[in-house]
Design an enzyme around this catalytic site. Sequence first.
Site, PDB file in Angstrom:
ATOM      1  N   GLN A  43       1.007  40.752 -39.810  1.00 25.58           N
ATOM      2  CA  GLN A  43       2.315  39.931 -39.256  1.00 25.58           C
ATOM      3  C   GLN A  43       1.848  38.352 -39.489  1.00 25.58           C
ATOM      4  O   GLN A  43       0.840  37.914 -39.176  1.00 25.58           O
ATOM      5  CB  GLN A  43       2.274  40.227 -38.032  1.00 25.58           C
ATOM      6  CG  GLN A  43       3.201  39.407 -37.066  1.00 25.58           C
ATOM      7  CD  GLN A  43       3.077  39.478 -35.734  1.00 25.58           C
ATOM      8  OE1 GLN A  43       1.550  39.066 -35.210  1.00 25.58           O
ATOM      9  NE2 GLN A  43       3.858  39.518 -35.018  1.00 25.58           N
ATOM     10  N   GLY A  44       2.818  37.701 -40.185  1.00 32.43           N
ATOM     11  CA  GLY A  44       2.360  36.076 -40.472  1.00 32.43           C
ATOM     12  C   GLY A  44       3.231  35.478 -39.501  1.00 32.43           C
ATOM     13  O   GLY A  44       4.279  34.872 -39.798  1.00 32.43           O
ATOM     14  N   TYR A  45       2.718  35.383 -38.308  1.00 34.06           N
ATOM     15  CA  TYR A  45       3.488  34.428 -37.435  1.00 34.06           C
ATOM     16  C   TYR A  45       2.694  33.338 -37.045  1.00 34.06           C
ATOM     17  O   TYR A  45       2.963  31.940 -37.322  1.00 34.06           O
ATOM     18  CB  TYR A  45       3.447  35.264 -36.125  1.00 34.06           C
ATOM     19  CG  TYR A  45       4.861  36.125 -36.045  1.00 34.06           C
ATOM     20  CD1 TYR A  45       5.647  36.527 -37.165  1.00 34.06           C
ATOM     21  CD2 TYR A  45       5.268  36.716 -34.728  1.00 34.06           C
ATOM     22  CE1 TYR A  45       6.573  37.482 -37.072  1.00 34.06           C
ATOM     23  CE2 TYR A  45       6.319  37.362 -34.695  1.00 34.06           C
ATOM     24  CZ  TYR A  45       6.910  37.822 -35.966  1.00 34.06           C
ATOM     25  OH  TYR A  45       8.157  38.750 -35.744  1.00 34.06           O
ATOM     26  N   SER A  46       1.533  33.204 -36.231  1.00 40.19           N
ATOM     27  CA  SER A  46       0.753  32.199 -35.681  1.00 40.19           C
ATOM     28  C   SER A  46       0.159  31.236 -36.942  1.00 40.19           C
ATOM     29  O   SER A  46      -0.183  31.996 -38.073  1.00 40.19           O
ATOM     30  CB  SER A  46      -0.512  32.752 -34.976  1.00 40.19           C
ATOM     31  OG  SER A  46      -0.175  33.369 -33.824  1.00 40.19           O
TER      32      SER A  46
ATOM     33  N   GLU B 123       6.304  44.275 -30.004  1.00 38.36           N
ATOM     34  CA  GLU B 123       4.893  44.100 -29.972  1.00 38.36           C
ATOM     35  C   GLU B 123       4.481  44.296 -28.562  1.00 38.36           C
ATOM     36  O   GLU B 123       3.546  44.626 -28.042  1.00 38.36           O
ATOM     37  CB  GLU B 123       4.455  42.765 -30.568  1.00 38.36           C
ATOM     38  CG  GLU B 123       2.777  42.531 -30.496  1.00 38.36           C
ATOM     39  CD  GLU B 123       2.499  41.178 -31.178  1.00 38.36           C
ATOM     40  OE1 GLU B 123       3.470  40.402 -31.580  1.00 38.36           O
ATOM     41  OE2 GLU B 123       1.283  41.074 -31.528  1.00 38.36           O
TER      42      GLU B 123
ATOM     43  N   SER C  28       0.596  34.611 -24.880  1.00 36.85           N
ATOM     44  CA  SER C  28      -0.354  35.206 -23.822  1.00 36.85           C
ATOM     45  C   SER C  28      -0.027  35.119 -22.681  1.00 36.85           C
ATOM     46  O   SER C  28       1.410  34.826 -22.290  1.00 36.85           O
ATOM     47  CB  SER C  28      -1.088  33.561 -24.010  1.00 36.85           C
ATOM     48  OG  SER C  28      -0.232  32.526 -23.416  1.00 36.85           O
TER      49      SER C  28
END
Lengths: 395, 362
Positions: A122-125, A240, A372
């Site tokens: 997953q390429g998010y952060s 998620e 978070s």
Amino acid sequence: MNLDLGPEYAAFRAHVADFLARHWPPAPGADPAQAAAAFRREAVEAGFLYRSVPRIYGGGEQAPDPARARIIREEFARAGAPRELEGPGVSMLVPTLLARGADWQKERFIPKTLSGEIIWCQGYSEPGAGSDLASLRTKAVLEGDEWVITGQKVWTTLAHLAHYMFILVRTEPDAPKHEGLSYLLLDMKQPGVTVRPLKQMTGGREFNEVFLDGARTPAHWIVGKRGEGWAVSRTTLKHERDAIGSSARTEDMFAKLVQLARSVEIDGAPAIERADIRQALARIEGYVLAQRYSSFRAQSMSNAGEEPGLIGALNKLNGAEIGHRIAALAQELIGDDGLSMPPLGRKGGARGHEKWVNQIMGSLGVAIAGGSSNIQRNVIAERALGLPRGHGDGA
Amino acid sequence: MNFRLSDEQREMSETVRRFARARGDSGARRVAFESETGHDAAFWRELMALGVGGVVLPERHGGLGLKLIDLALVAEALGYAAAPGPFLGHVLAGLAIDLCGDAAQKQRWLPALAAGEAIAAIAIAEAGDRCRPEASQIGVRNGALTGEKRDALFPELADVIVVATADGFALVEKGAAGMTFTPRDGADRTRRLSHIAFARTPAELMPTRAEAAIGDAALVLLAADAFGGASRCLDMAVEYAKTREQFGRPIGAFQGVKHQLANMAVDVEPARGLFWYAAYVFDAAPEERARMAAAAKAHIADVYMQAARLMIEIHGGVGYTWDHDAQIYFKRALFDFAYLGTPSRHRDRQAALAGWSARAHA
């Protein structure tokens, strides 16, 4: 209101057990990986795995039913049989493609993701875009019939093994920040992609940094339209969060905690027979039961096309909080085994109960990944409770 | 699997909630709280007119013939409104007569209780922390009851008191000889408690034994009340945070307040599923009844207490005054916490009923 806790479910349990007796374990001498893959195919065919995925895409296609899902989990665990694969592909990309993907994307990617032939990351952060994900800066520019992607992603679980990445990139630099993003699919095995592993506090190396320097992907490998990436990513994030906050996960963990309390002694007496430990277990069980039956309720309501309300927004934080409570009691129970650094992986050579130290650290990961806990609190307060938006961080 | 409310269930609980909230918020709660007896006869009459007295009683005796979940939804609605009066004792006594009474006893009392023409109370607890009906020690000898019960709800109002004894439940009628009431100066003035002393008081035993089931039903209804109260605390705190301004903006714009409210929501909302389930298995899966009732009471009584504390904290000074209804919810939470056994006592039972021991690997 009818949970059918009676004969129908007893019969279903017998049906699952009978299936397992016929299909697992494999014949002696069989290749373990091939045997597991063959078993999963049979179990999908029988409707026991990937129950929410249509059969044309390699799923088991069954009506949602947490009670049956739980029976399957319990019986599969008892038999030591392979369960659904985990990871970002199965838990996040597949539901997103089912909801927002083009037909060719579903056909091409879902079956092989479920079978484990394709691994996703997953390429998010990004280094500058964590909780404030929408401020991400990795950009993609359309050149001819290809996107050219430049930037950096971080905390990318499984990037070192993944065949593909689902990635959030900025394609409309002049649009407001939430409206300038697109959701692309990207082949990881190409020169413009560099993966550098990061070591986690557990000692594991599932985490990575991913550098994108002119990486290319075809123009039609986009999920949703240009500029819709934020909305599409919300679909994935919701999955998620639901996966992280699922009651199945906490139920499994709580059952292990009870087993731990049965098996350890404190001052020569079984821990589970001490009043303080029983109180602590019962207190945690209250939260576990509440989560379980609220998820039954929410599932039943969505099956009936009703909106379950507040509960949907709470799942992830609730699961993370229960994880903290379980970790705290596990620490008490394992005593000085908690001084040890556990061996890596599920098996390892653990002598005592130090493998719980992994759960104790892992519960923190749960509180961070996928938004978070403090971000969850903001979301609950602003979207579910209707409090004023914004940070309100000073007078 | 279907774990959702039917249209009828939703309609009934909404009707009770609307009524109790409207009447409670416009003064019934406060008037009863400040009054001598804690009872508002007009409010009670109207509540009974909604059919609340006979939810679980058989239709042939004038009831609605529904399940404990339906009654628990009513208890939730009344808890949400902090509704005053003898509801809890009344419906538990009715359930006890239905489960334990002979034909004549049922015929005599159930239609009147279902219609609200008579009021019932139930006396469960005894000194020495005996908070379960099956732990009762006082007994009936030759049709006469002697001994003391503690903390019955509104027994002075009752036309009939169902008394848990060592020989099962007994019926004592209003004005029976040798019966004296000693009111407790209770914190929750919406639900008044009195101790009852019996001295050779005429009492009629009921033939069937179901003390444990009645004890469990009581815990489920307390859990439902506590859930209703806790969800009202959340609503009140959110509402106040949206309207109260400090530092030039609503206090709900501050992240500290937001996070407190989010934490409240995470504790409160999932508890709904737990009291639903405990009520559901009372009828649908009796083998789980005792354990789930204990778990629901323990968990949700704690949740309510914590929600009430935070709700008052968010209100600040005004929440600490006698005149604001915040204190009434706080005191309802005190009641639900302590009545018929504190959370830790029920967690002991929850653990024992789970078979948590080193040997049993269930």
